[in-house]
Design an enzyme around this catalytic site. Structure first.
Site, short mmCIF file in Angstrom:
data_model
loop_
_atom_site.label_atom_id
_atom_site.label_comp_id
_atom_site.label_asym_id
_atom_site.label_seq_id
_atom_site.Cartn_x
_atom_site.Cartn_y
_atom_site.Cartn_z
N LYS A 82 0.84 -1.20 0.09
CA LYS A 82 -0.03 -0.02 0.24
C LYS A 82 0.77 1.20 -0.07
O LYS A 82 0.59 2.33 -0.69
CB LYS A 82 -0.92 -0.11 1.18
CG LYS A 82 -1.94 -0.89 1.10
CD LYS A 82 -3.14 -0.83 1.70
CE LYS A 82 -4.09 -2.05 1.71
NZ LYS A 82 -5.51 -1.73 2.50
N LYS A 102 -5.78 -8.96 -8.27
CA LYS A 102 -6.91 -9.34 -8.05
C LYS A 102 -7.99 -8.27 -8.44
O LYS A 102 -7.36 -6.92 -8.46
CB LYS A 102 -6.95 -9.53 -6.52
CG LYS A 102 -6.89 -8.35 -5.68
CD LYS A 102 -6.91 -8.68 -4.08
CE LYS A 102 -6.96 -7.59 -3.33
NZ LYS A 102 -7.25 -7.65 -1.85
N LYS A 115 -11.74 -2.24 -6.62
CA LYS A 115 -12.36 -1.05 -6.97
C LYS A 115 -11.65 0.07 -7.35
O LYS A 115 -11.92 0.96 -8.08
CB LYS A 115 -13.34 -0.44 -5.90
CG LYS A 115 -14.70 -1.24 -5.53
CD LYS A 115 -15.51 -0.98 -6.44
CE LYS A 115 -16.39 0.51 -6.47
NZ LYS A 115 -17.18 0.69 -5.26
#
Length: 329
Positions: A114, A195, A198
């Site tokens: 992240k 994966k 959104k």
């Protein structure tokens, strides 16, 4: 006697996508029928690791709530609540954070990924949110937690924190066990090595449960496969078509073998439309229900507030005992 209690949560990113539904929400619906004490939380505090505009966050919370209610989550069978309405989550996270060493958090892959995706040094919240996850689970003395593959390490951290606390202050927390999803991880339709997400900048990569039939058809038609026309399931060598097979099996409630049998004689171009139709059929009633629920904001707010009151009733005596154990009272 330890109460069997299930806890899980979802970040409010708006309407969930196909991977959220197949990997988590569908399982939640089944679990609320099997266990008498189930808590599901809209994790607005976790979503704040990447702050949104306030109006966007408020709308995302309502849209996520509408979607999971439309999918079959029943507030009469579980507690559905907003995380930030129960302040004990943050208070317990502070206590547990003081019992957790920094190198352990730095080793978690999500911190590295992240941080890289945000192209920054990373914030304190991003580093410590796995401790907040542990607090979410342990605050209710949860015994089982539905998790996807990418969250297993975070649950292991919660288990270790529970054991460390018990060793220091006496047996108190049950050590929560994982309920692993049986659904294969759903991949991006445009990049089957990643994966479904959104946040994917490629709009054709992700199918949401509120997409129209035309949007679903377009996204599957454009799905990346390969130059072999036969439909097979070989995730290592044919990830694109294997992802379609996984999706088809999951939405139709069939095994991989049964799906492949149905696809005999079809080329991948035709098979994409078969999968698209299966997804459309699965989501049609959910999509209609989402629209209805989104028109009644006050109902959605009340569901979350009522759930939070009940969650507080469960959390308060447990947290008071934690305060006593650590010496706060």
């Amino acid at each position: 006697m330890v109460t069997d209690r299930i806890f899980s949560g979802i970040q409010p990113t708006g309407t969930p996508h196909l991977g959220n539904y197949l990997g988590a929400i569908q399982n939640w619906v089944n679990l609320q029928e099997e266990c008498s004490s189930v808590l599901y939380s809209i994790m607005d505090m976790h979503s704040f690791t990447l702050p949104k505009e306030p109006a966007v966050l408020r709308q995302n919370i309502l849209d996520t709530t509408a979607a999971i209610l439309a999918c079959g989550i029943d507030p009469k069978k579980c507690l559905l609540f907003r995380q930030s309405l129960v302040p004990e989550h943050a208070e317990l996270a502070w206590i547990l954070g003081c019992l957790t060493n920094v190198p352990r958090l730095l080793r978690l892959p999500q911190w590295k990924m992240k941080r890289a995706s945000q192209n920054s040094e990373g914030t304190v919240g991003l580093l410590t949110y796995p401790v907040l996850q542990a607090a979410d689970i342990l605050l209710y003395k949860s015994t089982r937690v539905p998790v996807g593959e990418d969250q297993v390490l975070h649950l292991e951290l919660a288990q270790d924190i529970a054991q460390h606390f018990n060793k220091k202050y006496g047996e108190f927390f049950p050590v929560p066990k994982a309920i692993l999803s049986t659904t294969k991880k759903i991949k991006s339709l445009r990049d089957p090595s990643a994966k479904m997400s959104k946040s994917d900048p490629q709009k054709l990569a992700t199918v949401t449960i509120a997409d129209s039939p035309d949007e679903i058809v377009l996204k599957f038609r454009k799905a990346v496969t390969d130059f072999t026309s036969e439909v097979t399931y070989e995730p290592a060598t044919r990830p694109g078509v294997s992802n379609l097979v996984s999706i088809h099996a999951a939405v139709a409630g069939l095994s991989i073998k049964e799906v492949l049998h149905q696809a005999t004689g079809l080329d991948t171009a035709h098979y994409k439309m078969v999968v698209a139709e299966a997804v459309i059929q699965k989501f049609a009633p959910i999509r209609n229900e989402i629209k209805k629920l989104q028109e009644d904001k006050s109902h959605l707010i009340k569901v979350l507030e009522d759930g939070a009151e009940k969650a507080k009733e469960l959390a308060a005596p447990i947290y008071q005992e934690i305060r006593r154990l650590v010496g706060f009272q």
